[in-house]
Every structure is written in C-alpha cells, then in structure tokens.
Write a protein that holds these residues in place. Structure first.
Motif, PDB file in Angstrom:
ATOM      1  N   ALA A  13      39.824  56.139  36.199  1.00  0.00           N
ATOM      2  CA  ALA A  13      38.681  55.224  36.302  1.00  0.00           C
ATOM      3  C   ALA A  13      38.431  54.503  34.984  1.00  0.00           C
ATOM      4  CB  ALA A  13      37.434  56.003  36.729  1.00  0.00           C
ATOM      5  N   TYR A  14      38.541  55.249  33.899  1.00  0.00           N
ATOM      6  CA  TYR A  14      38.315  54.656  32.591  1.00  0.00           C
ATOM      7  C   TYR A  14      39.303  53.531  32.316  1.00  0.00           C
ATOM      8  CZ  TYR A  14      37.435  54.449  27.547  1.00  0.00           C
ATOM      9  OH  TYR A  14      37.126  54.047  26.278  1.00  0.00           O
ATOM     10  N   ARG A  15      40.568  53.753  32.642  1.00  0.00           N
ATOM     11  CA  ARG A  15      41.575  52.710  32.441  1.00  0.00           C
ATOM     12  C   ARG A  15      41.231  51.452  33.253  1.00  0.00           C
ATOM     13  NH1 ARG A  15      45.119  57.181  32.347  1.00  0.00           N
ATOM     14  NH2 ARG A  15      46.350  57.296  30.420  1.00  0.00           N
ATOM     15  N   MET A  16      40.868  51.662  34.488  1.00  0.00           N
ATOM     16  CA  MET A  16      40.591  50.519  35.353  1.00  0.00           C
ATOM     17  C   MET A  16      39.327  49.777  34.904  1.00  0.00           C
ATOM     18  SD  MET A  16      41.725  48.759  37.798  1.00  0.00           S
ATOM     19  CE  MET A  16      40.938  47.158  37.920  1.00  0.00           C
ATOM     20  N   LEU A  17      38.304  50.511  34.545  1.00  0.00           N
ATOM     21  CA  LEU A  17      37.048  49.885  34.112  1.00  0.00           C
ATOM     22  C   LEU A  17      37.247  49.098  32.819  1.00  0.00           C
ATOM     23  CD1 LEU A  17      34.651  52.862  34.886  1.00  0.00           C
ATOM     24  CD2 LEU A  17      34.569  50.611  35.982  1.00  0.00           C
ATOM     25  N   ARG A  18      37.989  49.683  31.878  1.00  0.00           N
ATOM     26  CA  ARG A  18      38.247  48.985  30.622  1.00  0.00           C
ATOM     27  C   ARG A  18      39.102  47.737  30.856  1.00  0.00           C
ATOM     28  NH1 ARG A  18      37.966  51.300  25.668  1.00  0.00           N
ATOM     29  NH2 ARG A  18      38.326  49.127  25.060  1.00  0.00           N
ATOM     30  N   THR A  19      40.071  47.848  31.747  1.00  0.00           N
ATOM     31  CA  THR A  19      40.925  46.698  32.062  1.00  0.00           C
ATOM     32  C   THR A  19      40.094  45.567  32.667  1.00  0.00           C
ATOM     33  OG1 THR A  19      42.864  48.101  32.388  1.00  0.00           O
ATOM     34  CG2 THR A  19      42.903  45.927  33.407  1.00  0.00           C
ATOM     35  N   ALA A  20      39.222  45.912  33.612  1.00  0.00           N
ATOM     36  CA  ALA A  20      38.359  44.908  34.237  1.00  0.00           C
ATOM     37  C   ALA A  20      37.424  44.281  33.199  1.00  0.00           C
ATOM     38  CB  ALA A  20      37.552  45.545  35.361  1.00  0.00           C
ATOM     39  N   GLU A  21      36.915  45.095  32.278  1.00  0.00           N
ATOM     40  CA  GLU A  21      36.053  44.583  31.207  1.00  0.00           C
ATOM     41  C   GLU A  21      36.805  43.558  30.356  1.00  0.00           C
ATOM     42  OE1 GLU A  21      35.270  47.238  27.893  1.00  0.00           O
ATOM     43  OE2 GLU A  21      33.132  46.814  28.067  1.00  0.00           O
ATOM     44  N   HIS A  22      38.073  43.860  30.052  1.00  0.00           N
ATOM     45  CA  HIS A  22      38.882  42.931  29.270  1.00  0.00           C
ATOM     46  C   HIS A  22      39.072  41.604  30.002  1.00  0.00           C
ATOM     47  CE1 HIS A  22      40.865  46.222  26.570  1.00  0.00           C
ATOM     48  NE2 HIS A  22      39.586  46.039  26.332  1.00  0.00           N
ATOM     49  N   ARG A  23      39.269  41.679  31.313  1.00  0.00           N
ATOM     50  CA  ARG A  23      39.448  40.439  32.069  1.00  0.00           C
ATOM     51  C   ARG A  23      38.216  39.531  31.909  1.00  0.00           C
ATOM     52  NH1 ARG A  23      43.510  42.499  31.757  1.00  0.00           N
ATOM     53  NH2 ARG A  23      44.956  43.221  33.371  1.00  0.00           N
ATOM     54  N   ILE A  24      37.044  40.128  32.003  1.00  0.00           N
ATOM     55  CA  ILE A  24      35.800  39.354  31.875  1.00  0.00           C
ATOM     56  C   ILE A  24      35.710  38.733  30.477  1.00  0.00           C
ATOM     57  CG2 ILE A  24      33.284  39.540  31.833  1.00  0.00           C
ATOM     58  CD1 ILE A  24      33.591  41.840  33.861  1.00  0.00           C
ATOM     59  N   GLN A  25      36.073  39.514  29.462  1.00  0.00           N
ATOM     60  CA  GLN A  25      35.928  39.038  28.089  1.00  0.00           C
ATOM     61  C   GLN A  25      36.965  37.970  27.734  1.00  0.00           C
ATOM     62  OE1 GLN A  25      35.990  42.708  25.864  1.00  0.00           O
ATOM     63  NE2 GLN A  25      33.832  43.160  26.333  1.00  0.00           N
ATOM     64  N   MET A  26      38.107  37.977  28.415  1.00  0.00           N
ATOM     65  CA  MET A  26      39.137  36.962  28.149  1.00  0.00           C
ATOM     66  C   MET A  26      38.726  35.573  28.620  1.00  0.00           C
ATOM     67  SD  MET A  26      42.539  39.063  29.285  1.00  0.00           S
ATOM     68  CE  MET A  26      43.061  40.559  28.442  1.00  0.00           C
ATOM     69  N   ILE A  27      37.771  35.502  29.543  1.00  0.00           N
ATOM     70  CA  ILE A  27      37.387  34.212  30.106  1.00  0.00           C
ATOM     71  C   ILE A  27      36.890  33.273  29.014  1.00  0.00           C
ATOM     72  CG2 ILE A  27      35.801  33.034  31.684  1.00  0.00           C
ATOM     73  CD1 ILE A  27      37.935  34.595  33.165  1.00  0.00           C
ATOM     74  N   ALA A  63      36.996  39.988  46.561  1.00  0.00           N
ATOM     75  CA  ALA A  63      36.786  41.165  47.411  1.00  0.00           C
ATOM     76  C   ALA A  63      37.851  42.218  47.156  1.00  0.00           C
ATOM     77  CB  ALA A  63      36.804  40.748  48.887  1.00  0.00           C
ATOM     78  N   ALA A  64      39.105  41.779  47.002  1.00  0.00           N
ATOM     79  CA  ALA A  64      40.187  42.732  46.717  1.00  0.00           C
ATOM     80  C   ALA A  64      39.994  43.375  45.345  1.00  0.00           C
ATOM     81  CB  ALA A  64      41.534  42.009  46.793  1.00  0.00           C
ATOM     82  N   PHE A  65      39.528  42.579  44.387  1.00  0.00           N
ATOM     83  CA  PHE A  65      39.292  43.096  43.046  1.00  0.00           C
ATOM     84  C   PHE A  65      38.194  44.156  43.072  1.00  0.00           C
ATOM     85  CE2 PHE A  65      39.545  43.257  38.627  1.00  0.00           C
ATOM     86  CZ  PHE A  65      38.345  42.971  38.003  1.00  0.00           C
ATOM     87  N   LEU A  66      37.105  43.886  43.798  1.00  0.00           N
ATOM     88  CA  LEU A  66      36.010  44.853  43.915  1.00  0.00           C
ATOM     89  C   LEU A  66      36.467  46.113  44.653  1.00  0.00           C
ATOM     90  CD1 LEU A  66      32.968  42.533  44.752  1.00  0.00           C
ATOM     91  CD2 LEU A  66      33.559  43.553  42.547  1.00  0.00           C
ATOM     92  N   GLU A  67      37.333  45.936  45.610  1.00  0.00           N
ATOM     93  CA  GLU A  67      37.823  47.080  46.385  1.00  0.00           C
ATOM     94  C   GLU A  67      38.623  48.038  45.493  1.00  0.00           C
ATOM     95  OE1 GLU A  67      39.595  45.871  50.042  1.00  0.00           O
ATOM     96  OE2 GLU A  67      40.559  47.819  50.366  1.00  0.00           O
ATOM     97  N   ILE A  68      39.331  47.483  44.495  1.00  0.00           N
ATOM     98  CA  ILE A  68      40.070  48.334  43.554  1.00  0.00           C
ATOM     99  C   ILE A  68      39.092  49.112  42.667  1.00  0.00           C
ATOM    100  CG2 ILE A  68      41.649  48.305  41.578  1.00  0.00           C
ATOM    101  CD1 ILE A  68      42.869  45.740  42.753  1.00  0.00           C
ATOM    102  N   LEU A  69      38.003  48.433  42.237  1.00  0.00           N
ATOM    103  CA  LEU A  69      37.067  49.036  41.291  1.00  0.00           C
ATOM    104  C   LEU A  69      36.144  50.069  41.922  1.00  0.00           C
ATOM    105  CD1 LEU A  69      35.922  45.960  39.146  1.00  0.00           C
ATOM    106  CD2 LEU A  69      37.036  48.027  38.294  1.00  0.00           C
TER     107      LEU A  69
END
Length: 894
Positions: A336-350, A378-384
């Motif tokens: 979970a930590y890996r996925m949450l941090r990865t998603a956080e990075h995606r937001i910050q790259m914008i 929706a697919a992205f949220l489903e992963i998270l």
C-alpha cells in the motif's frame, strides 16, 4: 528487445508531455535529458542531469535539480525504476545540493577557512532517504561554537545564523532556473523562539529533558545529511536514549495512543476515499502507513536495534523478519505504501507542487490517471482503493477507546463548541487545535495532555458562558504557553471543578488578574493552597515577612524575590475579591497594607545597598509619605502610589561612606532608587506605578525635600488643593520618632487658622478645573462623575480644612468625627462604603469607563452586596444624588 524498451520509454515521454505541464516544459528546457532517457535509459539520463554546470553554485544546483526532476519522473512513470530508486535518487541529490550550498554559504564569509562546525540533520522523508518528488526538506541545523569558523568580530551564534540564512537562500530562492528545495526548519526545538541554527549542546539538553513525544517519532528517521557529518553523527548518538527507550512503560503506551488519536482525528475524519481524497493525511493514507510502522518501532526498537531502520519499507521488513509484525500485515502495508507514494508522485509531477490530494475535478483526475498509465480515473481509483483500506484497517487497531472529551474531529469539535455557546466558533476551534499541537511546554507530557483533555470541556463551557469568550481563551492560552509543567495544574482543575470555575471566573471577568497570569502562570500555584484565601496580615507583619525572606540574598535577587512575593499576594487579594471571600473594603485595606509593606521593605533593601557606597548621613533619616488612596488605606487593584520623600538631617551634613554625598544629594539619589525599585517593570512583572507630583513644586521640585523645606512650603506657598491632599498623608517609613514628628507637623499645618470662605472657593474652583481636564470616562464613572468619590473626598477635605475636625487620613475615621460634630449627616458613611466597594470591584472587573460587560454585571452587584444589577444601579444613583447635594452645600451653592 532494445527497440521495445526504447518504444516504451518514448511512450512514457509522450504521456508526460500530454498530461503534465511541468514535465512538458521540462522536456522543452532539457531535450537532451529526454533523448538520453529514451536511447540509454534512466541511469544515463540521471547522470547527464547531474553533469550540468552553471556560472554559480546557485545556478548549477537549480539547473541540475530541474533536469533531475525530469529524468526521475520519466524513470518513474515508465516503471523502469521502483519507488525505492526514485526516492533514493531524489534524496541523494538533496544531500549533495545541501552540502554544496552550505559550503558555498560559509566560504562567502570566511574564504580562507575550511567549512566545519555546522551540521545539517535531515528528518522526515529526506532523513529516511524517501524524499517526495516535490517535497520540502525537513531540517535541523546545529553548530559547534568551538569549531565554527567565523570573522573576528562575529559571535558564534551570530555567524551560524548568517550561514544558515544564506544556505536557505541558496536552496529555496526562486530564480529563472527554479529552486533546489523548499527548506522547513519547524521541526527544531521551539521554532517560534529559537534561532534557525542551534548550538549542539543546547539541543542535546532539550532532547534529554523537554522534547515532545512526536519528536521521538520524528527522530527515528533523523540522520546527518550535509555539512559537518561528524558533528551531526555525534549529536544523534548523544540523543539516542531519548529516541529508543529500553523500557516500555505506561507513559510510552500513552504517548503512542495520544499521537495515534491526534493523527487519525485531526487529519483524517470525514475524508472519504475518492476524488479529493488526501493521499497523505486521509484515513488509510501515507501518514497512517508511516506512523503504524513507527509505532511498532517505538515499542520494540529500544531493546532491538535491528528494528531502527529509518525507511518505512526497510522497517516493515525488519519487523516481519523479527516476528514483531505478521508477515502478511507487513506485506500489505508495504504494498500500500508503494502504491500511495507512487500516486502522490503522479499528482506532484503535474505542476511540481507539494500536493497530496487526488484532484476533485474529473478532468484533472483523468490527467493524473493517464500520466500513471491507467485507462481512466475510475481504473486508477480502483487500484488505490484496496491499498487505502488495508492501511486504514491496521491503523484502526492502534486507536483504543477513550474517555469523554472534546472531539478531535474538526467538524464534530465545531459542533460541540457551538452547542457550548461560542459565537466565534472558528477562533475557539483554532485555539483548541493550537493547544493540541503539543507546542506548549506544559502540554508535552502524556499525563499533562490527558489531564488537560479531561478538564478542557468544563473550562470551555465556563468560558463560553462568560463575557468575550475568545479573549478569555487567549488569556488562558498565555497561561498554557508559559507554564513550564502543567500536569499538576490540569489534574487539579480536573479533580476540583470549583477551582476550574474560579479560573474561568478570572478569565471571564477580571482582565487584570488574567493578564497577571499571562505574565506569571505560576501565580496559579497559590490557588492550590487554601492559605491564599486567608485574611491578609497587616502592613508591619508583611514587611517583616518580606525582609526575613530576602535576608542574606544578593541585592538583585532580593529585589526580584520581594517583587514576586508582593505580586503573589496582590493576585491572591484579587482572587479573594472575585470569589467573594472578603468585603471589597477589606480587600482595599489589604491592597493598601501590601503596598505599604512593599514600600517599607524595598526602602530598607535599597537603603542597605546604597549604604555600601555612600554610607549614612549622621543624624539623618528618610521618611516616605503616602498620600491619596495609599494614605487613606483604600487602594484598588489598579491604584498607583502617591508618594512624597522627606528627609530630616542636620544642616550641612554629608554621608560618611567611601563616596560621600551632601545630605540633599544623598536622599534624592536614594529616593530615585526606591522609586525605580517600586516602579520599574522587570521579568517578574510591574509592581506599582509611582506618582510623586504631590511634592513641593510638583514635577519641577526636588524628588526628596528636607522636612524644614517641606514645612516652609506648606505653611507659606502651598495651594489649598495641596493641603487637601495632605489631609490623607500618612508616614510609611522611618523610625517611630521620625514618623511621629512628620505626623505632628502635618497636623499642625492642617490645624492652622484659615479663611473658610477662601477654602470653599478654592475647592470649588479646583473641582471645576478637574472636571474640565479629567472628565468622567462614562456615566458609571463613580470616581470622577457627578456625585462620585472625588466629590465625596472634596466634601470631606473641605470640611476638615474649614473646621479642623476629623484630621485623619482615613475617610471613614474622619467621617465619624465630622458626623459627631454635626458637620455631615450619618448617611455619608454608607454612601462612601457603597461607592468604595463599587470602585474596588470595577477596577478589577470593569472597563476603563467602569462599565462592566453584560455578563459581569450580576457578579459586580453580588460583590457589592446587591441582588442584581438594577438594584445596585438604583442604590448608586440615590447615593450619588446625596453626595452631590452634600458637595453643593459644603462649597456654598446652597
């Protein structure tokens, strides 16, 4: 195969250009980095980014950081490198950049010295080598005064702060090339009052004695990252026992429970997973995953050093390996930590912003999903979603049931504050949140916080029911902030609701007492002891107590101790008044006796010190004369002291010390020092305001005058108003013989034959002049208003001077004689007592206009002996009419 890899990388570049404005502009600025990534891979792109040069350190670091951000982002979104590589690469660059920036900052001022003696400690994600894509760097800067290079005239602390400021500027100042990293120094001890660079020794003392529980968790991830690594390493070695405690006691469990509650309740309640969800602070978010792991480390790491890994994923592996955490749980949290941090990075790259929330806007969320490589939002949220739930379930287990208290949930707390009666709910909410932040020293221990939370609902309800609740909360905030240790007070307030009610009474109704508590919270200690409600001793006994308590102390320490003792008793008298333990008139006498004792004791202490240099004046003596309310034993909490300094010495004498002075100079300097001891504010707070303008010639005259000159002036030059002031004069200091001599002189001056008509005319003219220059502050000004206490005093003093009867400084004693001789009616004394009670109470409870707040009026009436405010006003109006009529008769208007 190479073609497939290159195609995959090119596709990642395309996603970056299409969905992230920051990455699109970065590709345009550094096309060689993007080309290197596509053709050679992530490592080559990073190497090329770090080889970029610039004309200055600042320019080079900014250009490298910008190029590196692009290379790391492409490696990340292409999945060519794992999360651990991404965060480590960002962290390594931050370390390198900080080291170069600090070195440059120091060499600018001392170019001939090798930089040393200043260490940069990294905390948070940089400390654990897990830096965010767009993150602040949490730092603590330390210096060693013995080794820090500096310019000849620079103090070590001054030099260290200069280096620190320049270092921060080199790191975070934005230029056309961008910035290196935003620096956050708020994790240092007491950041609101400490310099940005701390002496290492002082910091060690803080962490050994005063640090907060959350700082234990923060320092799990601390490391020496730049600058003098030996200094930073030795510091961390010194404070290791603070972080890793071998014994797990009840206090440690309470710390963990409290921090867990505050993280969950303060940040996470009400945040449902979906668009707008906070990946960092939401339930099941990054912070909960990190804290869940750190809790296990705090529990077991003191005895098992192998569990002290700073990085979250490493720590989870160690906990599973040692059996301190189930392998399945560690795996679930890690994934979970890996996925949450990865998603956080995606937001910050914008936009290269320190953002942690999933966009609430559907189009923006779709862009984040596409950048990640998902087909849709929706697919992205489903992963998270399952990752968030996995963390949330585990974190739930840390939160145990708790006693009844104000909620930590922002929305619920606002509702509770509203139901209590707070109108300015947001202000009250912010104050509670500030207390719960743990910044105040008095709230640093778990027992103190538990006691505080237990008493908080009672106190908040009491405050909400009073006048100006927010101001009351701010006053209480001053107390909370300045208490060194609050656990005993908070437990006492929780265990003794009456004392909590008394504190609320002070906060709500008595601004002077609340301000005293704000300056000296330890005054509350006196409320614990029932002796604070005992009848006050008389002036002579108090003066003896003060002198005994300060005997043998150095002068400065003796003065401060005496000031503290006077302040404590003055505060206690105010509390007695507010709590209706004593008649306000008795309190006024207590205020007066306390002030007299302070004058006597301070005069003795200052005289002793003065004699060290100047000796004594043979046959000479100083007498301090109290006038006005002090002379008449009718002081209020806010009264100043009207004083005249008189001395009696043989003509032509001088002192016999090492530095002899003529008698006049001797006593004037001595009087000046006594006045300063009484009136100069110190760290223990102000004592009294002193007014010496009633002396001969007023402010133009000498501060201390000889008895002979005083007599000459009073007999031949003084105005009628000065004789009226002399009616309330009372010798406070000096031998019995000296005080008797002064008292006889005053009586002989006042008993001289006089022209009654002139005295009445002078008094009337003076009262009119006073009314022009000092008009009433409002209709309730029972001192200066028509029929007020000034009119009453003018009436009595005019009768005293025209009849030479009742020449006593206390008005009530003078009245007895005047009534006996038929010069004034026997209703004068009750009128005086009513207005005197009101003055004493309103000086503590009312405003400058003597108009109490609506919520305080019933209290004022009760303290003055009336059932309600209208009854008190009616009685006051009648009394003022009688006083005005008496004054009119005495001055000859009738």
């Amino acid at each position: 195969m190479a073609t497939l890899v290159s195609s995959s990388r090119a596709e990642a570049v395309g996603r970056a250009e299409a969905n992230a404005p920051f990455l699109r502009s970065s590709i345009a600025a550094f096309p060689a980095i993007a080309a290197s990534f596509v053709e050679e891979g992530s490592d080559a792109a990073v190497g090329k980014a770090l080889s970029i040069t610039g004309e200055s350190v600042a320019e080079q670091l900014r250009r490298q950081r910008h190029a590196l951000a692009l290379a790391v982002a492409l490696a990340d979104i292409s999945n060519e490198k794992p999360l651990e590589w991404v965060t480590a690469t960002l962290s390594d660059f931050a370390d390198k950049a900080m080291d170069e920036a600090l070195r440059a900052a120091m060499l600018e001022r001392v170019p001939d010295e090798e930089p040393r003696g200043l260490a940069v400690l990294a905390l948070g994600k940089l400390g654990s080598g897990e830096l965010n894509y767009s993150s602040d760097v949490d730092l603590v800067l330390l210096f060693d005064p013995a080794t820090l290079p500096r310019r000849p005239r620079d103090e070590p602390g001054e030099a260290a702060v200069r280096y620190g400021r320049r270092f921060i500027e080199l790191m975070q100042q934005r230029t056309p090339d961008g910035y290196v990293a935003r620096v956050d120094l708020r994790l240092r001890p007491s950041p609101e009052v400490t310099p940005i660079v701390l002496p290492a020794g002082a910091a060690i003392s803080y962490y050994e004695s005063s640090a907060l529980p959350w700082e234990r968790a923060a320092f799990i991830r601390a490391r020496a990252a730049a600058g003098d690594l030996d200094l930073g390493g030795s510091f961390l070695q010194e404070i290791r026992p603070f972080i890793w405690r071998r014994a797990l006691d009840f206090g440690a469990i309470q710390e963990i429970r409290d921090i867990s509650l505050r993280i969950r309740d303060h940040y996470a309640q009400g945040q449902q997973f979906g668009p707008g969800y906070d990946l960092k602070r939401g339930r099941g978010g990054i912070r909960e995953a990190e804290f869940f792991t750190q809790v296990q480390q705090l529990v077991h790491g003191g005895r098992e050093p192998e569990l002290r890994a700073p990085a979250t994923l490493d720590a989870l592996a160690a906990l599973a390996r040692t059996g301190r955490l189930e392998a399945e749980v560690a795996q679930a949290i890690g994934d979970a930590y890996r996925m949450l941090r990865t998603a956080e990075h995606r937001i910050q790259m914008i936009d290269d912003r320190q953002e942690h929330r999933l966009p609430a806007d559907s189009e923006a969320l779709e862009a984040v999903a596409r950048l990640h490589g998902s087909e849709s939002a929706a697919a992205f949220l489903e992963i998270l979603a399952p990752q968030v739930e996995a963390v949330g379930v585990q974190f739930d287990a840390l939160v145990s049931d708790r006693d009844e208290r104000l909620s930590n949930d922002p929305d619920i707390l606002r509702s509770e504050l509203t139901s209590m009666g707070f109108e300015e709910v947001e202000e009250a909410f912010r104050r509670v949140a500030d207390w719960r932040s743990g910044r105040a020293r008095s709230l640093r221990s778990p027992p103190a916080r538990e006691a505080f939370e237990a008493m908080l609902p009672t106190l908040m309800r009491s405050v909400a029911a009073g006048p100006d609740p927010i101001r009351s909360l701010n006053r209480f905030g001053d107390i909370v902030d300045k208490l060194s240790s609050g656990v005993n007070l908070y437990r006492l307030l929780s265990a003794r609701p009456k004392l909590a009610d008394l504190l609320s009474l002070i906060l709500a109704h008595a601004p002077p007492l609340a301000e005293q508590l704000g300056r000296r919270p330890t005054l509350l200690d006196g409320l614990i002891d029932e002796s604070s409600f005992a009848p006050p001793p008389d002036a002579a006994e108090l003066a003896d107590l003060f002198l005994v308590a300060t005997r043998g102390e150095p002068f400065d320490i003796a003065l401060d101790r005496l000031r503290r003792m006077v302040g404590e008793r003055r505060f206690a008298l105010g509390v007695q008044l507010l709590a209706a333990h004593r008649d306000p008139i008795v309190i006024a006498e207590g205020y007066s006796d306390l002030a007299e004792a302070a004058v006597v004791a301070l005069t003795e202490l200052v005289s002793q010190e003065f004699r060290r240099s100047h000796g004594d004046v043979p046959g000479g003596e100083l007498v301090v004369l109290g006038l006005g309310r002090l002379g008449g034993r009718a002081l209020t909490h806010a009264s100043d002291l009207d004083l005249i300094y008189l001395f009696d010495a043989p003509p032509g004498t001088q002192s016999n010390g090492a530095k002899p002075l003529p008698a006049t100079d001797y006593y004037n300097r001595l009087a000046s020092r006594i006045g300063a001891a009484l009136g100069t504010p110190t760290a223990t707070g102000p004592l009294y305001d002193v007014d010496t303008r009633l002396r001969p010639q007023g402010a133009q005259g000498m501060l201390a005058v000889s008895l002979a000159a005083f007599e000459e002036y009073q007999r031949n030059e003084a105005w009628t108003w000065e004789h009226m002031a002399l009616c309330r004069a009372r010798p406070l200091t000096g031998s019995d013989a000296a005080r008797s001599k002064v008292r006889r002189l005053i009586c002989s001056i006042l008993e001289r034959p006089s022209d009654p008509a002139r005295i009445r005319a002078d008094a009337a003219a003076m009262r009119e002049e006073m009314a022009r220059h000092k008009p009433p502050a409002g209709p309730l000004d029972i001192k200066l208003g028509p029929g007020g206490l000034v009119d009453f005093e003018f009436t009595v003093h005019t009768l005293q001077l025209t009849s030479r009867i009742g020449l006593d400084p206390r008005l009530e004693v003078a009245l007895e004689a005047l009534v006996s001789d038929g010069l004034i009616d026997d209703g004068a004394d009750p009128d005086l007592r009513l207005l005197s009670r009101m003055l004493v109470v309103l000086r503590l409870v009312g405003s400058k206009a003597m108009e109490p707040a609506e919520q305080s009026r019933r209290l004022v009436a009760t303290l003055c002996g009336y059932e309600d405010w209208p009854s008190l006003l009616a009685a006051t109006d009648v009394a003022r009419q009688r006083i005005a009529a008496r004054w009119a008769r005495v001055k000859g208007d009738e």
